[in-house]
Design a protein around this motif. Structure first.
Motif, mmCIF file in Angstrom:
data_model
loop_
_atom_site.group_PDB
_atom_site.id
_atom_site.type_symbol
_atom_site.label_atom_id
_atom_site.label_comp_id
_atom_site.label_asym_id
_atom_site.label_seq_id
_atom_site.Cartn_x
_atom_site.Cartn_y
_atom_site.Cartn_z
ATOM 1 N N HIS A 90 27.887 73.212 51.664
ATOM 2 C CA HIS A 90 27.209 72.537 50.559
ATOM 3 C C HIS A 90 25.781 72.157 50.922
ATOM 4 N N ASN A 91 25.435 72.276 52.219
ATOM 5 C CA ASN A 91 24.094 71.894 52.661
ATOM 6 C C ASN A 91 23.102 73.058 52.634
ATOM 7 N N TYR A 92 23.588 74.238 52.340
ATOM 8 C CA TYR A 92 22.725 75.405 52.348
ATOM 9 C C TYR A 92 22.950 76.195 51.063
ATOM 10 N N VAL A 93 21.880 76.855 50.610
ATOM 11 C CA VAL A 93 21.990 77.693 49.422
ATOM 12 C C VAL A 93 21.207 78.966 49.666
ATOM 13 N N LEU A 94 21.838 80.094 49.468
ATOM 14 C CA LEU A 94 21.170 81.390 49.553
ATOM 15 C C LEU A 94 20.911 81.904 48.140
ATOM 16 N N ASP A 95 19.662 82.331 47.887
ATOM 17 C CA ASP A 95 19.387 82.886 46.569
ATOM 18 C C ASP A 95 19.753 84.371 46.553
ATOM 19 N N ILE A 96 19.567 85.003 45.397
ATOM 20 C CA ILE A 96 19.975 86.407 45.245
ATOM 21 C C ILE A 96 19.246 87.284 46.247
ATOM 22 N N LEU A 97 17.939 87.097 46.379
ATOM 23 C CA LEU A 97 17.148 87.975 47.235
ATOM 24 C C LEU A 97 17.552 87.827 48.696
ATOM 25 N N GLN A 98 17.814 86.600 49.129
ATOM 26 C CA GLN A 98 18.245 86.401 50.514
ATOM 27 C C GLN A 98 19.589 87.086 50.776
ATOM 28 N N ARG A 99 20.511 86.974 49.838
ATOM 29 C CA ARG A 99 21.818 87.625 50.009
ATOM 30 C C ARG A 99 21.672 89.144 50.020
ATOM 31 N N LEU A 100 20.783 89.652 49.158
ATOM 32 C CA LEU A 100 20.547 91.095 49.138
ATOM 33 C C LEU A 100 19.972 91.576 50.464
ATOM 34 N N ASP A 101 19.023 90.802 51.041
ATOM 35 C CA ASP A 101 18.438 91.201 52.322
ATOM 36 C C ASP A 101 19.500 91.256 53.414
ATOM 37 N N ILE A 102 20.349 90.237 53.435
ATOM 38 C CA ILE A 102 21.412 90.203 54.449
ATOM 39 C C ILE A 102 22.355 91.385 54.282
ATOM 40 N N MET A 103 22.817 91.634 53.056
ATOM 41 C CA MET A 103 23.773 92.708 52.828
ATOM 42 C C MET A 103 23.147 94.083 53.044
ATOM 43 N N THR A 104 21.834 94.221 52.754
ATOM 44 C CA THR A 104 21.148 95.495 53.009
ATOM 45 C C THR A 104 21.114 95.787 54.494
ATOM 46 N N ASN A 105 20.779 94.759 55.303
ATOM 47 C CA ASN A 105 20.751 94.957 56.747
ATOM 48 C C ASN A 105 22.138 95.216 57.310
ATOM 49 N N LEU A 106 23.142 94.509 56.765
ATOM 50 C CA LEU A 106 24.517 94.757 57.224
ATOM 51 C C LEU A 106 24.957 96.179 56.926
ATOM 52 N N SER A 107 24.491 96.727 55.812
ATOM 53 C CA SER A 107 24.909 98.083 55.446
ATOM 54 C C SER A 107 24.406 99.108 56.444
ATOM 55 N N CYS A 108 23.345 98.767 57.172
ATOM 56 C CA CYS A 108 22.834 99.696 58.181
ATOM 57 C C CYS A 108 23.825 99.883 59.335
ATOM 58 N N VAL A 109 24.740 98.871 59.586
ATOM 59 C CA VAL A 109 25.753 99.003 60.636
ATOM 60 C C VAL A 109 26.803 100.059 60.211
#
Length: 823
Positions: free
Chosen positions: A654-673
């Protein structure tokens, strides 16, 4: 003659109309003639009806209605069958209670109500009762007192009911008792000390042959009096009773034991050598305890032993070679211990052995050729050991073998051609070894083979495509890069028929290698001569040789100091198989230390698997391993500490919030694995788990959320919401209040979830490949990125390729989290 009307023994059947000039027993039985085959309405044939036995006076003495598919309740009229000696209603669907009128059956000796749904016992005495079977019903409450007063009882079966309260010590009054079944009830925990246990009272049952106590909460040590139980005792079962302490030394006094089971308790200490006194013992089951010490040679003095289960303990030392002399052995389980020796060649004498499991130990050396003598074996599990050398070709002689596990060893050489003779084989796992050569094409003749795994070896050549191989996928062959074959295997296509030309190619390879070696020798000679000549022309120069960096080693003591003795404030997280702590090493390096819970089943296997994965997989987006600490009682991985924390923390806190763009960046980098490891691109990998992760990132719901039960899963929940109700599943933190672009954001997330479902399709061939998934994700990212800047793109052109995306900044978490939130 008593007026007997045995009406409606089965609920729902009405009584027959009055019939004159017939006995009361016959009248009672006529009421049952409709549902029971072979019962005639002719009065004169009543004693010939199915299940009815009459005495010389023509009165019903025995009633056997077993296995007739009957249901309903027993009425009070049963008490009027005054000449009844034997009643068998087993294996039906009767329910309700046993009426108190049952006590009127003064002559009855045998009652069998097994396998029904009876709930209560209301009668209070049956003094002539010898056999009472009440097992596998739903009886509740304390055991009725009449049972302890039935002094003629020889068999008492109360197993698998819901009886509660303490087991009464008055059972010891049943001096003629031969069989006592109490297992599978809800009895209360036994009082302390052990000497007050009901087991002490059973020493009075001098004829006791069978005693089953499974699931009775003894929760303490076995009383010493157990050694004074009947010398006639043949079967003793006390599985899952919470028994602590050691196996009593006096157990050797029970010389008549045939089967002895203490499986799944909390026993410690070593196995007593008095076990050799049990000369009639055929089965001993002490798995899933904490027994330690060595396997005693005393087992070898039990001539009739056929089943020996000691898996999941802490036994150490060698496997006794004398076990190979127990030719009566049929099942042997030594799995998940700390055994360190070779496998004795004498085991080849066990020609009638059916099951042999020695997995999850530290056995080493070659697998003996004599293993091929186990002609009857159906399961052979030697996985997760340190066996080396070639796989014996003699295994091919085991034509009854159904399951063969040899994974996670150091085996080398080729897969034996003799495996083609394993005509009964269904499961074959050879993964995580150092095997080389070809996969024998003859394996496609194994018509029953349903599971096949040779992943993480050094195999090459064409994968067979016929027979059972038509049903195998890439998961069976990763990552043997030199393999080729059909696309379903996730390998490159074969250019030539390698198998057909193997002999010719072998000759060519030998010639080429010989020539290459000769050429290298000549070139090296020339280079060395040239270097020597050049050195002679130069003045000597001082060279500062820096020491080569060594793999960092760390001790258990260093880990204790780094985590301040695993202080709770350093705990980062807990999992099924381990806990992760923050630690500071002596040189100031901050690390994350994963400590495995070795007492948990399969935790040791998890440690080996994680080590193998980290050893075989390298990628910038995977946490780097620094070193490991491994000894028999402690195993831990020392990992790079991620300052920004985990995705789970950012997603669910509850102390942190990720916006759409931040989540997209994370998932894009994860997809490289999945997409590219060490620069090698794979477009046919299984992206199912990535799709589920993508759903979780944008719905903020875990697949294990309590809302998902039965047919409702995370994937079904999202699928049902598309496209009209997608706003119901989107994480509310993603919708910026008052934003004019909120509708567009919903559309973008809808596209992301649609992509996730394409990744997580049920059938592998229906799943989108990772290259296309990454490209689609980048298009969505550009759209939402322009929305943040207030720009609405008119096309998806000029986008970076997936290959370029995977060569970006390594610090993707830090970069993504440094931007301001959408709110």
């Amino acid at each position: 003659m008593a007026a007997v009307v045995f009406l409606a023994l089965i609920l729902g059947f009405s009584a027959v109309s009055a019939v004159t000039n017939i006995t009361t027993d016959e009248h009672a039985l006529l009421s049952l003639k409709a549902p029971i085959t072979g019962w005639s309405s002719s009065v004169t044939q009543v004693c010939n009806w199915n299940g009815v036995i009459c005495n010389r006076q023509g009165r019903v003495a025995a009633l056997n209605l077993s296995n007739m598919g009957l249901l309903g309740t027993i009425t009070s009229d049963i008490g009027n069958l005054s000449f009844l000696v034997s009643l068998d209603l087993s294996n039906n669907s009767f329910s309700g209670g046993i009426p108190k009128e049952m006590a009127h059956l003064r002559r009855i000796k045998d009652i069998n109500l097994n396998f029904n749904d009876f709930r209560t016992l209301s009668f209070h005495r049956l003094t002539n009762l010898e056999f009472l079977y009440l097992g596998n019903n739903s009886f509740t409450g304390n055991l009725p007192e009449f049972i302890s007063n039935a002094s003629k009882l020889t068999i008492l079966d109360l197993t698998n009911n819901i009886f509660s309260g303490l087991v009464p010590k008055s059972l010891g009054n049943l001096g003629l008792l031969e069989i006592l079944g109490l297992a599978g009830n809800n009895f209360s925990s036994e009082p302390s000390p052990p000497e007050s246990s009901f087991i002490n009272s059973l020493t009075n049952c001098t004829k006791l042959r069978v005693l089953t106590l499974t699931d009775i909460p003894i929760n303490g040590a076995l009383p010493v009096s157990v050694e004074n139980l009947s010398a006639s005792l043949q079967v003793m079962e006390a599985d899952g009773c919470g028994i602590r302490g050691t196996i009593p030394n006096g157990i050797g006094n029970l010389s008549g034991l045939v089967s002895f089971s203490l499986y799944g308790n909390d026993l410690s200490g070593s196995i007593p050598n008095t076990i050799k006194g049990l000369q009639k013992l055929q089965g001993i089951y002490v798995g899933e305890n904490k027994l330690h010490g060595s396997i005693p040679n005393d087992f070898c003095e039990l001539p009739e032993l056929s089943e020996l289960y000691m898996g999941y303990n802490q036994l150490s030392g060698s496997v006794p070679a004398c076990l190979g002399n127990l030719t009566s052995l049929r099942q042997l389980d030594l799995s998940s211990n700390k055994l360190t020796s070779t496998l004795p060649a004498s085991f080849g004498n066990l020609k009638d052995l059916l099951v042999f499991n020695a997995s999850l130990n530290s056995l080493h050396g070659n697998i003996p050729l004599e293993i091929g003598n186990l002609k009857a074996v159906t399961l052979l599990d030697l996985s997760y050991n340190n066996f080396s050398g070639d796989i014996p070709g003699s295994i091919g002689d085991l034509q009854n073998l159904v399951t063969l596990y040899l994974e996670h060893n150091d085996l080398m050489g080729t897969i034996p051609e003799t495996f083609r003779s394993l005509v009964s084989l269904e499961t074959l796992d050879l993964s995580q070894n150092n095997l080389s050569g070809l996969i024998p094409k003859s394996l496609d003749k194994l018509m029953y083979l349903t599971y096949f795994n040779v992943s993480y070896n050094k195999l090459h050549g064409e994968i067979p495509s016929g027979g059972p191989f038509r049903n195998f996928t890439s998961q069976s062959f990763l990552p043997n890069e030199a393999l080729c074959g059909a696309t379903q295997f996730g390998v490159r296509p074969c250019k030539t028929n390698y198998v057909g030309r193997s002999k010719t190619l072998r000759k060519v390879v030998i010639i080429c290698v010989s020539f290459a070696i000769s050429l290298v020798v000549v070139l090296l000679t020339f280079v060395l001569l040239w270097i020597r000549r050049q050195k002679s022309k130069r003045l000597p120069v001082e060279i500062d040789l820096q020491p080569v960096a060594e793999h960092r080693r760390i001790s258990y003591q260093e880990i204790l100091e780094a985590t301040n003795r695993f202080e709770e404030s350093n705990l980062l997280g807990n999992g099924s198989f381990g806990s992760v702590y923050k630690g500071v090493l002596s040189d100031g390096m901050v690390v994350a230390i994963k400590v495995f819970k070795l007492q948990r089943e399969r935790a040791l296997k998890s440690f080996h698997v994680e080590c193998d994965v980290i050893r075989n997989v390298r990628h910038r987006n995977l946490i780097k391993i620094i070193t490991s600490c491994s000894n028999p009682d402690f195993k831990a991985l020392v990992l790079e500490y991620m300052q920004n924390g985990s995705l789970e923390k950012w997603l669910y806190s509850h102390n942190y919030v990720l916006d759409i763009l931040q989540r997209l960046d994370i998932m894009t980098n994860l997809s490289c694995v999945e997409y590219g490891l060490e620069g090698s691109v794979s477009t046919s990998c299984d992206v199912y788990s990535y799709g589920i992760m993508l759903i979780e990132a944008f719905t903020r719901k875990k697949p294990t959320d309590e809302m998902f039960a039965g047919q409702m899963t995370l994937k079904c929940w999202v699928k049902d919401s598309l496209p009209s109700a997608v706003i119901q599943v989107i994480d509310r933190n993603l919708l910026r209040q008052g934003s004019k672009n909120s509708l567009a954001e919903v559309d973008c997330v809808s596209s992301i979830l649609k992509l996730a479902l394409d990744c997580a399709a049920d059938l592998p061939e229906q799943r989108i490949n990772m290259k296309d998934a990454l490209a689609t994700l980048q298009k969505i990212r550009d759209v939402i990125s322009n929305q943040f800047r207030g720009i609405m793109p008119t096309s998806f052109g000029n986008l970076a390729s997936p290959e370029e995306l995977c060569l970006g900044d390594d610090n993707f978490i830090g970069e993504s989290l440094s931007r301001p939130h959408g709110n």
